[in-house]
Scaffold this active site. Structure first.
Site, mmCIF file in Angstrom:
data_model
loop_
_atom_site.group_PDB
_atom_site.id
_atom_site.type_symbol
_atom_site.label_atom_id
_atom_site.label_comp_id
_atom_site.label_asym_id
_atom_site.label_seq_id
_atom_site.Cartn_x
_atom_site.Cartn_y
_atom_site.Cartn_z
ATOM 1 N N GLU A 10 -7.857 -3.695 2.895
ATOM 2 C CA GLU A 10 -8.142 -3.376 4.297
ATOM 3 C C GLU A 10 -9.430 -4.063 4.758
ATOM 4 O O GLU A 10 -9.530 -4.525 5.900
ATOM 5 C CB GLU A 10 -8.258 -1.858 4.484
ATOM 6 C CG GLU A 10 -7.072 -1.041 4.001
ATOM 7 C CD GLU A 10 -5.823 -1.225 4.846
ATOM 8 O OE1 GLU A 10 -5.784 -2.123 5.709
ATOM 9 O OE2 GLU A 10 -4.866 -0.456 4.640
ATOM 10 N N HIS A 44 -8.647 -7.666 5.524
ATOM 11 C CA HIS A 44 -7.922 -7.771 6.795
ATOM 12 C C HIS A 44 -8.861 -7.529 7.981
ATOM 13 O O HIS A 44 -8.746 -8.174 9.019
ATOM 14 C CB HIS A 44 -6.772 -6.765 6.825
ATOM 15 C CG HIS A 44 -5.727 -7.027 5.790
ATOM 16 N ND1 HIS A 44 -4.865 -6.055 5.325
ATOM 17 C CD2 HIS A 44 -5.412 -8.154 5.096
ATOM 18 C CE1 HIS A 44 -4.055 -6.578 4.420
ATOM 19 N NE2 HIS A 44 -4.379 -7.843 4.264
ATOM 20 N N HIS A 83 0.826 -1.204 0.000
ATOM 21 C CA HIS A 83 0.000 0.000 0.000
ATOM 22 C C HIS A 83 0.865 1.260 0.000
ATOM 23 O O HIS A 83 0.663 2.175 -0.807
ATOM 24 C CB HIS A 83 -0.929 0.015 1.215
ATOM 25 C CG HIS A 83 -1.822 -1.170 1.291
ATOM 26 N ND1 HIS A 83 -2.579 -1.476 2.414
ATOM 27 C CD2 HIS A 83 -2.096 -2.161 0.403
ATOM 28 C CE1 HIS A 83 -3.265 -2.582 2.199
ATOM 29 N NE2 HIS A 83 -2.994 -3.018 0.984
ATOM 30 N N THR A 91 -9.278 2.240 8.130
ATOM 31 C CA THR A 91 -8.498 2.456 6.917
ATOM 32 C C THR A 91 -9.300 2.092 5.662
ATOM 33 O O THR A 91 -9.144 2.724 4.616
ATOM 34 C CB THR A 91 -7.183 1.658 6.956
ATOM 35 O OG1 THR A 91 -7.454 0.284 7.286
ATOM 36 C CG2 THR A 91 -6.227 2.231 7.980
#
Length: 396
Positions: free
Chosen positions: A262, A265, A179, A232
Site C-alpha cells: 500500500e 502504491h 491482499h 490502508t
C-alpha cells in the site's frame, strides 16, 4: 476505497476504518433504490427487481471535466510510462499468498494448519473484526478497478489497452488482488470466523459498488486514491502491530507485507497528483478541496452482511477504538498530503483556487478539534454482535 461533521461529534463511536466520517447521511438530494420499498408494494411488484439491501443512491455530478482537461491526461502518457509504472513489481518478483500459508502439497500441511490455528486462538474478537473488515475491503478490488475505469482520460478503453494509464490500473488491481486472497485464506484456516457470513458480505459489497463522488475526474480520483492508499498503509500496519502484541508473528508479517504494498502504491498516486499540481495547480487544488468537503469515504462503506444495516459504522467504530484507523489518522493524512504537495506554497491561483487552498490548509486542525470532543463521548459505546465471528459481541 460520510456523516456530516456534526454527526461525527454526536456519534463519535461511529468513526470509519478507512474514512472520515461515514458516508450515509452527507449527500443530498437522495433517493432509495427499489429494494428499499416495502416488499408488498406495487412499485416493487412492477419493477420486479431482485432483492438488494437498503442502500442510498445519490444524485451527483458526472463527467465534469471539459475536453481540454482530458487532453492533459493524454499528454501525460509518456510521463506515466517512465515515472509511475516503475512502482509496479514484476510478477516473478512479487510475493504470493502461498508464501505465507501452509503448503497443501507438503506432508506437513496438517501440522502447519494446526500451528496457525493455535496462534490464531490468541487473537481477540475485536481484532478479528478489524481483520475481517480489512479483508473484505481488499476482496472488493473488482469494484475499485471498475471505478478507476470510469475516469475520463485515463480509463482502459478496450479492457486490454496498452496505454500507460490502463496498464497501471490493471497491474495495480492485480497486485491488490493478492491482499484479499491472503487474508481470506488465513481467516479460513484459522477457524475463528464464520466464513459463510464473510463471503455473503463480500458478495453484497461487490454488488453494491462504491460512491466516492469523483465526477469521473482523474483530478478527483487520484486525490482519492492517494488518500486511501495511505489510509490502508496505516490500517494494515496497525493491524500488524496488534497481531504481534497478541503473539501471532506470522499474521503480523502478513499485515506488514500488505502495508508495504500500500505504501508503494501511495507513492505512485501521490507522485501523479504532484505532477498535476505542477502543470495545472488551479484545477488540482480545487479538486482537492472538493473531495475534502465531500469527505474521503472508505471504499467499502456500503458493506452489508444481510443482517446489520450499520455494519460499516460498527466495524469502523471498533477500528477507531483499537487505534487501527482513527479520526486523528484522517487529519494526519490530510496534513501529510498538504505538505507533500506543497499546497500552502502554491502561487498564481485564481480567486476560487485561493479559497480552495485556504480551505484544505486550515482543515486538519479543525478535524483534530472535533476528534478531541468525540473521544469524550466514545466511552459510552455499545456492545453488539458481529455475524463474522458467529455473533459474538464486541464493544464499539
Amino acid at each position: 476505497m460520510a456523516l456530516k461533521l456534526n454527526s461525527f461529534i454526536s456519534q463519535s463511536h461511529q468513526l470509519p476504518s478507512l474514512a472520515f466520517p461515514p458516508i450515509a447521511s452527507l449527500r443530498s438530494p437522495k433517493f432509495y433504490t427499489a429494494s428499499t420499498l416495502k416488499s408488498g408494494s406495487k412499485e416493487v411488484q412492477n419493477l420486479k427487481k431482485p432483492f438488494m439491501p437498503r442502500r442510498e443512491v445519490h444524485v451527483q455530478v458526472t463527467h465534469s471535466m471539459p475536453a481540454h482537461k482530458i487532453e492533459i491526461f493524454k499528454s501525460l502518457e509518456d510521463w506515466v510510462g517512465q515515472n509511475i509504472l516503475v512502482h509496479l513489481n514484476p510478477v516473478e518478483k512479487c510475493w504470493q499468498p502461498q508464501d505465507f500459508l501452509p503448503d497443501p502439497a507438503s506432508d506437513g500441511f496438517e501440522e502447519q494448519v494446526k500451528e496457525l490455528r493455535e496462534r490464531a486462538k490468541e487473537i481477540p474478537d475485536d481484532c478479528l473484526v478489524v481483520l475481517v473488515g480489512d479483508m473484505i475491503t481488499e476482496e472488493a478490488v473488482p469494484t475499485y478497478q471498475t471505478m478507476l475505469n470510469t475516469m475520463d482520460g485515463v480509463r482502459d478503453e478496450t479492457g486490454a489497452s496498452l496505454t500507460p494509464w490502463a496498464i497501471w490500473t490493471r497491474e495495480w488491481t492485480a497486485e491488490e488482488n493478492r491482499h484479499g486472497d491472503l487474508l481470506n485464506k488465513y481467516l479460513y484456516l484459522s477457524g475463528r470466523v464464520d466464513m459463510r457470513q464473510i463471503e455473503k458480505t463480500i458478495q453484497y459489497l461487490i454488488g453494491s459498488g462504491m460512491d466516492p463522488q469523483m465526477e469521473n475526474s482523474p483530478y478527483h480520483g487520484f486525490i482519492y486514491t492517494s488518500f486511501q492508499e495511505r489510509a490502508t498503509f496505516i490500517s494494515h500496519g496497525n493491524t500488524a502491530r496488534l497481531a504481534k502484541e497478541h503473539g501471532d508473528i506470522k499474521l503480523a508479517q502478513i499485515c506488514g507485507t500488505i502495508a508495504s504494498d500500500e505504501k508503494r502504491h501511495e507513492t505512485a498516486y501521490t507522485k501523479t497528483v504532484e505532477k498535476l499540481f505542477e502543470i495545472d495547480p488551479d484545477e488540482t487544488v480545487m479538486a482537492f478541496a472538493d473531495m475534502m468537503r465531500k469527505k474521503i469515504s472508505m471504499p467499502a462503506h456500503l458493506m452489508y452482511d444481510g443482517h446489520d444495516d450499520n455494519l460499516f459504522d460498527h466495524f469502523s467504530a471498533v477500528a477507531q477504538r483499537l487505534g487501527v484507523y482513527t479520526a486523528k489518522d484522517y487529519a494526519d493524512i490530510l496534513e501529510f498530503l498538504v505538505g507533500r504537495w506543497k499546497v500552502d506554497k502554491l502561487t498564481g491561483l485564481s480567486a476560487e483556487g485561493q479559497k480552495a487552498q485556504d480551505y484544505v490548509c486550515r482543515l486538519p486542525p479543525r478535524i483534530r478539534r472535533l476528534e478531541e470532543r468525540a473521544q469524550v463521548r466514545a466511552k459510552e459505546a455499545a456492545t453488539i454482535p458481529f455475524s463474522w465471528i458467529f455473533d459474538r459481541k464486541v464493544k464499539l
